[in-house]
Scaffold this active site. Structure first.
Site, PDB file in Angstrom:
ATOM      1  N   SER A 117      -3.058  15.501 -17.562  1.00  0.00           N
ATOM      2  CA  SER A 117      -2.123  16.086 -18.810  1.00  0.00           C
ATOM      3  C   SER A 117      -2.466  17.542 -18.951  1.00  0.00           C
ATOM      4  O   SER A 117      -2.053  18.246 -19.798  1.00  0.00           O
ATOM      5  CB  SER A 117      -2.459  15.233 -19.901  1.00  0.00           C
ATOM      6  OG  SER A 117      -3.919  15.239 -20.063  1.00  0.00           O
ATOM      7  N   HIS A 138       3.570  13.710 -15.312  1.00  0.00           N
ATOM      8  CA  HIS A 138       2.716  13.260 -16.452  1.00  0.00           C
ATOM      9  C   HIS A 138       3.683  12.532 -17.240  1.00  0.00           C
ATOM     10  O   HIS A 138       4.722  12.821 -17.842  1.00  0.00           O
ATOM     11  CB  HIS A 138       2.422  14.708 -17.019  1.00  0.00           C
ATOM     12  CG  HIS A 138       1.710  14.703 -18.246  1.00  0.00           C
ATOM     13  ND1 HIS A 138       1.909  15.163 -19.432  1.00  0.00           N
ATOM     14  CD2 HIS A 138       1.159  13.567 -18.662  1.00  0.00           C
ATOM     15  CE1 HIS A 138       1.277  15.001 -20.387  1.00  0.00           C
ATOM     16  NE2 HIS A 138       0.484  13.867 -19.958  1.00  0.00           N
ATOM     17  N   GLU A 150       6.935  14.703 -17.299  1.00  0.00           N
ATOM     18  CA  GLU A 150       6.875  16.106 -16.825  1.00  0.00           C
ATOM     19  C   GLU A 150       6.642  16.156 -15.400  1.00  0.00           C
ATOM     20  O   GLU A 150       5.728  15.408 -14.970  1.00  0.00           O
ATOM     21  CB  GLU A 150       5.829  16.835 -17.609  1.00  0.00           C
ATOM     22  CG  GLU A 150       6.219  17.223 -19.009  1.00  0.00           C
ATOM     23  CD  GLU A 150       4.953  17.924 -19.578  1.00  0.00           C
ATOM     24  OE1 GLU A 150       5.450  18.880 -20.231  1.00  0.00           O
ATOM     25  OE2 GLU A 150       3.776  17.515 -19.493  1.00  0.00           O
ATOM     26  N   ASN A 188       1.877  19.046 -23.987  1.00  0.00           N
ATOM     27  CA  ASN A 188       0.499  19.381 -24.688  1.00  0.00           C
ATOM     28  C   ASN A 188       0.119  20.731 -24.776  1.00  0.00           C
ATOM     29  O   ASN A 188      -0.655  21.089 -25.573  1.00  0.00           O
ATOM     30  CB  ASN A 188      -0.577  18.624 -23.543  1.00  0.00           C
ATOM     31  CG  ASN A 188      -0.591  17.166 -23.408  1.00  0.00           C
ATOM     32  OD1 ASN A 188      -0.298  16.632 -24.656  1.00  0.00           O
ATOM     33  ND2 ASN A 188      -0.917  16.541 -22.648  1.00  0.00           N
TER      34      ASN A 188
END
Length: 289
Positions: A117, A138, A150, A188
């Site tokens: 992440s 991800h 992702e 994130n």
């Protein structure tokens, strides 16, 4: 692409195995202990059963998905894999060690993806024998319900590998976005500083757990409060991401909240440990402060 390997049978790994098997792929799911892999398979069966009861999955499809999942503790089992997705703990040292043990067993054309992440895809790819066949992939928790993935190419990732990842994401029913290989990528990069700031606010007495969560749910129309979400993400994972971002950028705005550090030191990782900003031991979560 027919056989998918998944390394790590925890929350993310069992979710990735779930959606891959349901999409028709043969799945090899591994962990360091067979008991963990067996627990993951039981979780997948439970979650598929919940899908059947809600009319989201047919019983036949659920049963077929379970037959496609095999378990192992041996990296040699990945010799048949077309794609191996690493979903181990968010530690660069752990991931590099996994890749060192994995790559000697892979066939020449096999692809590798990491569910990291936040960690540099280019750096992880360089720890393998095939950086051109390596990407970030991800997923978001819970994997069977969250539609986003992702895709993060590293510096050496080939166009063919990137296209294969887009095809895989589509087949398992996910919407893919593409992110640059920058610390924490897109989601994130934006989300974790917000969660960290909510923890700063709690630690400084700006508001209670209940009021901070209610404030963002009602005032920003978020489906879940930031402290609840932090517990779902895992406070240890959140702390790792903030530290990666701070180290990679040198920017003090990514400094982890002291209260976050303290909770992780106490072993309060959130929902997965039974305690974080909420206590999950009862029928309903209760704020811990």
């Amino acid at each position: 692409m027919q056989t998918i390997g998944v390394i790590g049978a925890g929350l993310m790994g069992n979710g990735i195995a779930h959606v891959s098997a349901l999409a028709g792929y043969d799945v090899i799911l591994s962990d360091v202990e067979m008991a963990r892999a067996e627990a993951a398979r039981a979780t997948i069966a439970k979650n598929l059963g919940r899908g059947v009861s809600k009319g989201l999955v047919t019983q036949g499809d659920a049963d077929a998905a379970m037959t496609r999942i095999s378990l192992t503790t041996d990296s040699a089992a990945f010799a048949a894999a077309d794609l191996v997705i690493e979903a181990a703990t968010e530690s660069e040292a752990v991931k590099v060690k996994i890749f060192a043990g994995l790559t000697p067993h892979l066939k020449a054309g096999a692809l590798i993806a990491t569910n990291t992440s936040s960690i540099s895809i280019t750096r992880l790819a360089a720890a393998t024998d095939r950086p051109e066949r390596f990407t970030g992939l991800h997923f978001f928790n819970p994997v069977p319900l969250m539609t986003l993935v992702e895709i993060i190419p590293g510096l050496a990732t080939s166009a063919q590998t990137k296209a294969a990842m887009h095809g895989f994401a589509a087949k398992i029913g996910k919407t893919a976005i593409e992110a640059a290989d920058s610390p924490a990528f897109i989601v994130n990069r934006i989300l974790c500083p917000m969660l960290n700031e909510a923890i700063f606010a709690l630690g400084e007495g700006v508001g209670s757990v209940t009021d901070i969560d209610a404030g963002l749910k009602l005032g920003a129309n978020h489906p879940m409060g930031p402290l609840t979400l932090a517990d779902f993400v895992g406070l240890d994972t959140l702390l790792s991401i903030m530290r990666v971002m701070q180290e990679a950028t040198g920017d003090p705005k990514y400094r982890p909240a002291p209260l976050l550090v303290k909770y992780v030191e106490a072993g309060w990782y959130g929902k997965k440990s039974g305690r974080g900003f909420y206590d999950y031991s009862g029928a309903e979560p209760v704020p811990t402060r």
